[in-house]
Motif scaffolding. Structure first.
Motif, PDB file in Angstrom:
ATOM      1  N   THR A   1       4.795  -0.571  -2.950  1.00  0.00           N
ATOM      2  CA  THR A   1       3.405  -1.000  -2.579  1.00  0.00           C
ATOM      3  C   THR A   1       4.641  -1.854  -1.332  1.00  0.00           C
ATOM      4  O   THR A   1       5.573  -2.665  -2.000  1.00  0.00           O
ATOM      5  CB  THR A   1       3.347  -2.248  -3.302  1.00  0.00           C
ATOM      6  OG1 THR A   1       2.795  -1.923  -4.939  1.00  0.00           O
ATOM      7  CG2 THR A   1       2.342  -3.112  -3.456  1.00  0.00           C
ATOM      8  N   TYR A   2       3.704  -2.110  -0.489  1.00  0.00           N
ATOM      9  CA  TYR A   2       4.621  -2.507   0.860  1.00  0.00           C
ATOM     10  C   TYR A   2       3.381  -3.131   1.833  1.00  0.00           C
ATOM     11  O   TYR A   2       2.415  -2.553   1.473  1.00  0.00           O
ATOM     12  CB  TYR A   2       4.810  -1.135   1.496  1.00  0.00           C
ATOM     13  CG  TYR A   2       5.316  -2.451   2.992  1.00  0.00           C
ATOM     14  CD1 TYR A   2       6.795  -2.519   3.465  1.00  0.00           C
ATOM     15  CD2 TYR A   2       4.144  -2.091   4.291  1.00  0.00           C
ATOM     16  CE1 TYR A   2       7.062  -2.634   4.688  1.00  0.00           C
ATOM     17  CE2 TYR A   2       4.945  -2.554   5.776  1.00  0.00           C
ATOM     18  CZ  TYR A   2       5.972  -3.053   5.677  1.00  0.00           C
ATOM     19  OH  TYR A   2       6.157  -3.906   6.737  1.00  0.00           O
TER      20      TYR A   2
ATOM     21  N   VAL B   1       1.001   3.182  -2.312  1.00  0.00           N
ATOM     22  CA  VAL B   1       1.118   4.903  -2.065  1.00  0.00           C
ATOM     23  C   VAL B   1       1.667   4.779  -4.210  1.00  0.00           C
ATOM     24  O   VAL B   1       2.029   4.675  -4.320  1.00  0.00           O
ATOM     25  CB  VAL B   1       2.219   5.624  -1.510  1.00  0.00           C
ATOM     26  CG1 VAL B   1       2.236   7.105  -1.313  1.00  0.00           C
ATOM     27  CG2 VAL B   1       1.733   4.976   0.145  1.00  0.00           C
ATOM     28  N   ARG B   2       0.975   5.614  -4.573  1.00  0.00           N
ATOM     29  CA  ARG B   2       2.103   6.267  -5.932  1.00  0.00           C
ATOM     30  C   ARG B   2       1.629   8.316  -6.204  1.00  0.00           C
ATOM     31  O   ARG B   2       0.824   8.861  -5.122  1.00  0.00           O
ATOM     32  CB  ARG B   2       0.927   6.059  -7.109  1.00  0.00           C
ATOM     33  CG  ARG B   2      -0.755   5.753  -6.705  1.00  0.00           C
ATOM     34  CD  ARG B   2      -1.427   5.441  -7.524  1.00  0.00           C
ATOM     35  NE  ARG B   2      -2.897   5.475  -7.715  1.00  0.00           N
ATOM     36  CZ  ARG B   2      -3.292   4.491  -6.555  1.00  0.00           C
ATOM     37  NH1 ARG B   2      -2.916   3.745  -5.896  1.00  0.00           N
ATOM     38  NH2 ARG B   2      -5.430   4.954  -6.602  1.00  0.00           N
TER      39      ARG B   2
ATOM     40  N   LEU C   1      -1.609  12.544  -5.840  1.00  0.00           N
ATOM     41  CA  LEU C   1      -1.058  11.406  -5.026  1.00  0.00           C
ATOM     42  C   LEU C   1      -2.295  10.591  -4.232  1.00  0.00           C
ATOM     43  O   LEU C   1      -3.057  10.824  -4.408  1.00  0.00           O
ATOM     44  CB  LEU C   1      -0.464  12.636  -3.783  1.00  0.00           C
ATOM     45  CG  LEU C   1       0.163  11.920  -3.017  1.00  0.00           C
ATOM     46  CD1 LEU C   1       1.711  10.994  -3.075  1.00  0.00           C
ATOM     47  CD2 LEU C   1       0.788  11.796  -1.541  1.00  0.00           C
ATOM     48  N   GLY C   2      -1.594   9.162  -4.413  1.00  0.00           N
ATOM     49  CA  GLY C   2      -3.003   8.401  -4.030  1.00  0.00           C
ATOM     50  C   GLY C   2      -1.842   7.689  -3.567  1.00  0.00           C
ATOM     51  O   GLY C   2      -0.982   7.364  -3.395  1.00  0.00           O
TER      52      GLY C   2
ATOM     53  N   VAL D   1      -9.263  -0.477  -3.500  1.00  0.00           N
ATOM     54  CA  VAL D   1      -9.899   0.911  -3.450  1.00  0.00           C
ATOM     55  C   VAL D   1      -8.840   1.341  -3.500  1.00  0.00           C
ATOM     56  O   VAL D   1      -7.423   1.468  -2.704  1.00  0.00           O
ATOM     57  CB  VAL D   1     -11.010   0.684  -2.254  1.00  0.00           C
ATOM     58  CG1 VAL D   1      -9.940  -0.229  -0.929  1.00  0.00           C
ATOM     59  CG2 VAL D   1     -11.323   1.984  -2.078  1.00  0.00           C
ATOM     60  N   GLY D   2      -8.738   2.406  -4.099  1.00  0.00           N
ATOM     61  CA  GLY D   2      -7.993   3.463  -4.165  1.00  0.00           C
ATOM     62  C   GLY D   2      -8.375   5.259  -3.876  1.00  0.00           C
ATOM     63  O   GLY D   2      -9.376   5.483  -4.236  1.00  0.00           O
ATOM     64  N   VAL D   3      -8.116   6.208  -3.814  1.00  0.00           N
ATOM     65  CA  VAL D   3      -8.398   7.082  -3.461  1.00  0.00           C
ATOM     66  C   VAL D   3      -6.832   8.048  -4.592  1.00  0.00           C
ATOM     67  O   VAL D   3      -5.626   8.452  -3.675  1.00  0.00           O
ATOM     68  CB  VAL D   3      -8.725   8.109  -2.936  1.00  0.00           C
ATOM     69  CG1 VAL D   3      -7.642   7.838  -1.797  1.00  0.00           C
ATOM     70  CG2 VAL D   3      -8.918   9.272  -2.619  1.00  0.00           C
TER      71      VAL D   3
END
Length: 786
Positions: free
Chosen positions: A534-535, A545-546, A580-581, A603-605
C-alpha cells in the motif's frame, strides 16, 4: 484616742513601702549575682580548640568520612555555632538516626547511631494491585539505608497508584521490624478501601451540544451496571484534566474559538460513596473561515503557488487543525522549491459581525538553524531507525519546530512507548540544534481469549496473539485461531509499515479456513497466501497492489444430497487461483476537513490466470458517506457496494468463486439467502451470482434512556440484487432467480455499547422478495464502525 488612731494609721501606710523597696533590692542583687556567675562561664564555653576526634557508634560509615563531614580541621578553634553547624551537616547526611557532639578538652567526641539497613521489603493488605507493580514505584531498596523520610515518600507513591485506580481512600502506613546487626524489615501496610465511581457527569453553559453528546467525548464516564468490566466510571483526578483538554479540542474543531472550561468541580454524593462531576463551560460563537490569502515577505518568492496549495475554502467551519495542515502543506512546497528556512505565519482577523475569521498566510524567513544530530535514549528494545523514520527531518536539515512537534506526535501514536518526549537544545554553536528524544518503552504484545456467537456460524472461541513491535522493528506479527460450530480459521499476519525504509506498507496474510455451514449442503476448505503493498499517492488517497493465491475445495456433507450444480462443482476437486490485484482508496476522514462528515471510496480489480486453475476478472467497489445532524446526536450513513465477475476459463466457475451475500452485506436474509438457486434433486441450493449491487441506508439515534446503559436505536433500509450465472454448469439443474430481482428490506436496530464491543441487533422485514428467498428476521453482529 484620736491621736492614737491617727498615729496608727500613719505607721500602717509606711510598712508596705519598705517591703517593696527591700524586695526590689533583693531581686537586683540576685540578678547581678547570676550575671557574675553566668557570663564568665559562657565566655569559657564559647570557643573550643579541637586537636583530635573520637568517633563512637559507627559501623558502616568510615571514621574519616564522619570527621570530614563535620568540616572541622584538627587544631581549629571553633565556636558553639560552628559545632552546631557540624552537628547539622552530619544529621543532614541522611545516614544517622541520632548525632551528639561533646567537646572534652581538646578532643571532640562524636557519638552517632546509624540508620539501619533494609533487610527486605514487603507489602501487606494489597489484593487489587500486585506486589511487583507497587515495588516498582518505590525508591527504598533492600541492602540500602532506611530513612523515615524516604519510607513516607514511598507510602505516598503507593497511595498514588491506588488513587489512579479510583481508590482515593486508600491508606499506606510504613512500619519497620527490627532485626539483628542493625537491620530492619520494611513493611508497607495497605488499606485499599473501595473504588469511588462517578455517579453523574453534567455540564453547565452548553447550548450547542447536549450533555449526552459531550459525555461521549470525555474519557470519564458515568457509573454503569457493567462497571465490573468497564472501569471508565472510576474517579481519577488526572483524567479530569485530560477531559478538560479533550472537551476544549472538541469545541475548537467545530469553530468555537472562544470556548473555555471555567471550572470542573468534583463533589461527593450525600452518602460519600461516589462523585458528581460538573463542568462549567462557556461556548461562545461558532466561526467559519472568511477570506483565505497568502502573501510573501521573501524577495523572489511568488505567493501564488502557495495559495493554490491550500485546501481551505471560505465558509468552512474554522478549526486549528486545518490551519496547521495548511502551514505544513505550504512549508513542504517551499522545500520542493528550494526555499530554505521558510516559515509560514498565520495572521487571523476576526469579523464578529458575520462570525468569520480571515486567515492570511505570511511567507517569512526563519532563523538559520540546522539540525546537528538526533539523540535517542530510553529505547532498550525498539531500534533507533523505528523512531528516526518518524522524522521528516534528518541531520543537516534546516530546523523546523512545527515538523519536530509533528514527529513527536507520530512517535507517541506508535503505541510502543508509555512516554515519548522530543526536546531541542543548543548544539555545538548557536546555529546548531540537537534533538533529544527520550522514550520509555511499554509492553507491545497482547494475548486475547474470547468467545463469539453469530447467527451464521454459531458459538465459537477465538484466541489471538499479537506483537505490534516485533523484535523492536516496528513490525506487527499476529496469530489467530477462530473456531465455531460451523467454521474455523487459522491465520498468520505480518505487517511492515516501512518496507525498504520507505513509506510503503507491506502486509502478508497466510491462513487455513474451513466451513461446515448449516445454510449449505456442502463443506469448504481453503488455504490462502495474500501479500500486498500500500502506497499513499496523496493526502487522502492510496494505491494498493496485491497478489492472491488460494487452493480451495468443496466437499459433500455427510448424509446430504446435492443439486446438480453443487454436485458438478464438488466433482472438480481442489482448484487453485493465482491473481494480481490493484485498488484505489480515497478516505476524506484522513484530512479532518469536517469532523462530522466523512467519505470512503474504494475500487479494485483482480485478474486471475497467472498460473493456477481459475481464470477470471473480478471487480469490486464500495462507497460510504456519513454525517451527523441535530447537534451531532443523529448519525446518517449511506453505503453502496457492487461486484462483477467475468469468468475467462473454458471450465466452469464454482459457488465459492462467485458472489454470495450474507447478513453483513444484505440484511433480512440468511447467508446465501438471495440470488440464483438450484432446486434439482429435491434440493434448494444457493449457487451465487456473477453480479451484485447493494445499497444500505441507515441512521442511529439516542433512545432517551440513561446513557450509562449504552443503548441507541437505529433504522435501516437495504436494497439490492444478486444475479447472472454465466459459465455455470447447469446440466440437469432446475435454476430459479438467474436473472435476479430487486429486494427491499426495512428494519430497526438496537445498538449496545458493551465492554466486549459495540453490538448491533437487527430486526428486519423484507418488503419485496422472491418466493425462494430465505428470510432471517433477526441477527446480531459486531457493530460496523466508519
Amino acid at each position: 484616742m484620736t491621736d492614737r488612731r491617727g498615729a496608727g494609721t500613719s505607721c500602717g501606710q509606711q510598712m508596705p513601702t519598705n517591703n517593696i523597696l527591700w524586695q526590689a533590692l533583693a531581686v537586683l542583687f540576685l540578678f547581678v549575682a547570676a550575671s557574675l556567675m553566668t557570663f564568665p562561664h559562657a565566655a569559657l564555653a564559647q570557643n573550643f580548640t579541637i586537636n583530635s576526634f573520637d568517633v563512637e557508634g559507627n559501623r558502616r560509615i568510615e571514621t574519616g568520612t564522619i570527621i570530614a563531614r563535620t568540616g572541622i580541621e584538627p587544631g581549629q578553634t571553633v565556636t558553639a555555632g560552628q559545632l552546631n553547624d557540624a552537628y547539622q551537616r552530619l544529621l543532614d547526611s541522611g545516614v544517622f538516626e541520632t548525632v551528639e557532639l561533646t567537646p572534652r578538652g581538646s578532643t571532640l567526641v562524636i557519638t552517632v547511631q546509624e540508620y539501619p539497613t533494609i533487610n527486605q521489603i514487603s507489602i501487606e493488605g494489597n489484593a487489587r494491585v500486585k506486589d511487583d507493580v507497587l515495588l516498582d514505584v518505590i525508591e527504598s531498596q533492600p541492602r540500602r539505608v532506611f530513612t523515615p523520610q524516604l519510607a513516607e515518600s514511598d507510602a505516598d507513591m503507593i497511595a498514588e497508584v491506588y488513587s489512579a485506580q479510583g481508590r482515593v481512600a486508600a491508606t499506606v502506613i510504613p512500619r519497620i521490624i527490627r532485626r539483628s546487626d542493625n537491620r530492619v524489615d520494611l513493611v508497607f501496610e495497605v488499606a485499599e478501601g473501595t473504588t469511588i465511581e462517578v455517579e453523574r457527569v453534567s455540564f453547565v453553559g452548553n447550548r450547542a451540544f447536549s450533555d449526552r453528546r459531550l459525555r461521549r467525548v470525555l474519557e470519564t464516564k458515568q457509573a454503569t451496571f457493567l462497571r465490573t468490566f468497564f472501569r471508565n466510571d472510576t474517579f481519577i483526578g488526572d483524567r479530569i484534566e485530560f477531559d478538560k483538554q479533550v472537551i476544549r479540542d472538541f469545541y475548537l474543531s467545530r469553530g468555537y474559538v472562544d470556548f473555555r472550561v471555567n471550572s470542573a468541580n468534583v463533589e461527593f454524593t450525600r452518602e460519600r460513596d461516589a462523585f458528581f462531576l460538573v463542568m462549567n463551560v462557556t461556548e461562545g460563537q461558532k466561526f467559519s473561515f472568511g477570506k483565505i490569502t497568502t502573501v510573501s515577505e521573501i524577495p523572489g518568492v511568488d505567493p501564488a503557488p502557495y495559495q493554490d496549495a491550500l485546501k481551505i475554502k471560505p465558509g468552512v467551519t474554522y478549526t486549528p487543525t486545518l490551519v496547521e495542515n495548511s502551514i505544513t502543506r505550504q512549508e513542504r512546497l517551499g522545500l520542493k522549491q528550494g526555499v530554505d528556512f521558510l516559515r509560514v505565519e498565520p495572521r487571523v482577523t476576526r469579523n464578529d459581525r458575520d462570525l468569520t475569521l480571515d486567515v492570511e498566510f505570511v511567507l517569512t524567513k526563519g532563523p538559520r538553524i540546522f539540525v546537528e544530530r538526533i539523540d535517542i535514549e530510553g529505547n532498550t528494545t525498539t531500534l533507533d531507525r523505528v523512531i528516526r523514520r518518524q522524522f521528516d527531518t534528518v541531520e543537516g536539515d534546516p530546523f523546523n519546530p512545527r515538523e519536530i512537534r509533528q514527529a513527536a506526535e507520530r512517535i507517541n501514536a506508535l503505541g510502543f512507548f508509555a512516554v515519548a518526549e522530543v526536546e531541542p537544545r543548543e548544539g555545538s554553536s548557536p546555529s546548531q540544534v540537537i534533538l533529544d528524544v527520550d522514550v520509555e518503552e511499554q509492553p507491545t504484545g497482547s494475548l486475547s481469549l474470547g468467545g463469539s456467537y453469530s447467527v451464521t456460524d454459531g458459538f465459537g472461541i477465538a484466541i489471538g496473539l499479537n506483537e505490534s513491535n516485533f523484535l523492536g522493528r516496528g513490525q506487527n506479527l499476529g496469530v489467530s485461531i477462530s473456531t465455531a460450530q460451523d467454521s474455523e480459521q487459522y491465520t498468520l499476519s505480518f505487517t511492515e509499515p516501512y518496507l525498504l525504509g520507505r513509506k510503503l506498507r507491506f502486509d502478508l496474510g497466510l491462513g487455513l479456513s474451513a466451513t461446515n455451514s448449516g445454510f449449505a449442503s456442502y463443506d469448504t476448505s481453503s488455504l490462502f497466501f495474500a501479500p500486498q503493498l500500500t502506497y499513499a499517492i496523496g493526502e487522502l488517497s492510496a494505491l494498493r497492489v496485491r497478489y492472491g493465491w488460494d487452493r480451495s475445495e468443496m466437499t459433500q456433507q455427510d448424509n446430504e444430497v446435492n443439486g446438480a450444480v453443487i454436485s458438478s462443482e464438488i466433482a472438480q476437486g481442489k482448484r487453485t487461483s493465482s491473481s494480481l490485484g490493484l485498488s484505489y482508496i480515497y478516505d476524506s476522514r484522513l484530512g479532518g476537513l469536517d469532523p462530522n462528515t466523512g467519505v470512503l471510496f474504494e475500487v479494485g480489480v483482480d485478474a486471475a490466470g497467472l498460473g493456477g486453475d481459475n481464470k477470471f476478472f473480478k471487480t469490486t467497489a464500495r462507497g460510504i458517506a456519513q454525517t451527523r445532524v441535530w447537534n451531532e446526536e443523529v448519525v446518517l450513513r449511506a453505503t453502496m457496494e457492487l461486484g462483477a465477475l467475468h469468468w475467462r476459463g473454458n471450465d466452469f466457475s464454482r459457488t465459492v468463486d462467485r458472489f454470495v451475500l450474507g447478513p453483513n452485506t444484505f440484511r433480512g436474509f440468511e447467508p446465501a439467502g438471495i440470488g440464483p438457486r438450484d432446486l434439482s434433486n429435491g434440493q434448494d441450493d444457493a449457487i451465487g451470482g456473477n453480479y451484485y449491487w447493494v445499497a444500505r441506508f441507515e441512521t442511529d439515534f439516542p433512545l432517551g434512556l440513561p446513557e450509562e446503559l449504552g443503548l441507541r436505536g437505529g433504522l435501516f433500509y437495504d436494497v439490492g440484487n444478486l444475479y447472472n450465472i454465466d459459465n455455470v454448469n447447469t446440466a440437469g439443474a432446475t435454476i430459479v432467480g438467474a436473472n435476479g430481482s430487486i429486494r427491499h428490506v426495512i428494519g430497526i436496530s438496537v445498538l449496545w455499547e458493551t465492554p466486549f464491543g459495540p453490538l448491533q441487533f437487527n430486526f428486519s422485514q423484507p418488503l419485496k422478495k422472491e418466493s425462494f428467498d430465505k428470510e432471517q428476521n433477526f441477527d446480531f453482529t459486531i457493530q460496523a464502525r466508519f
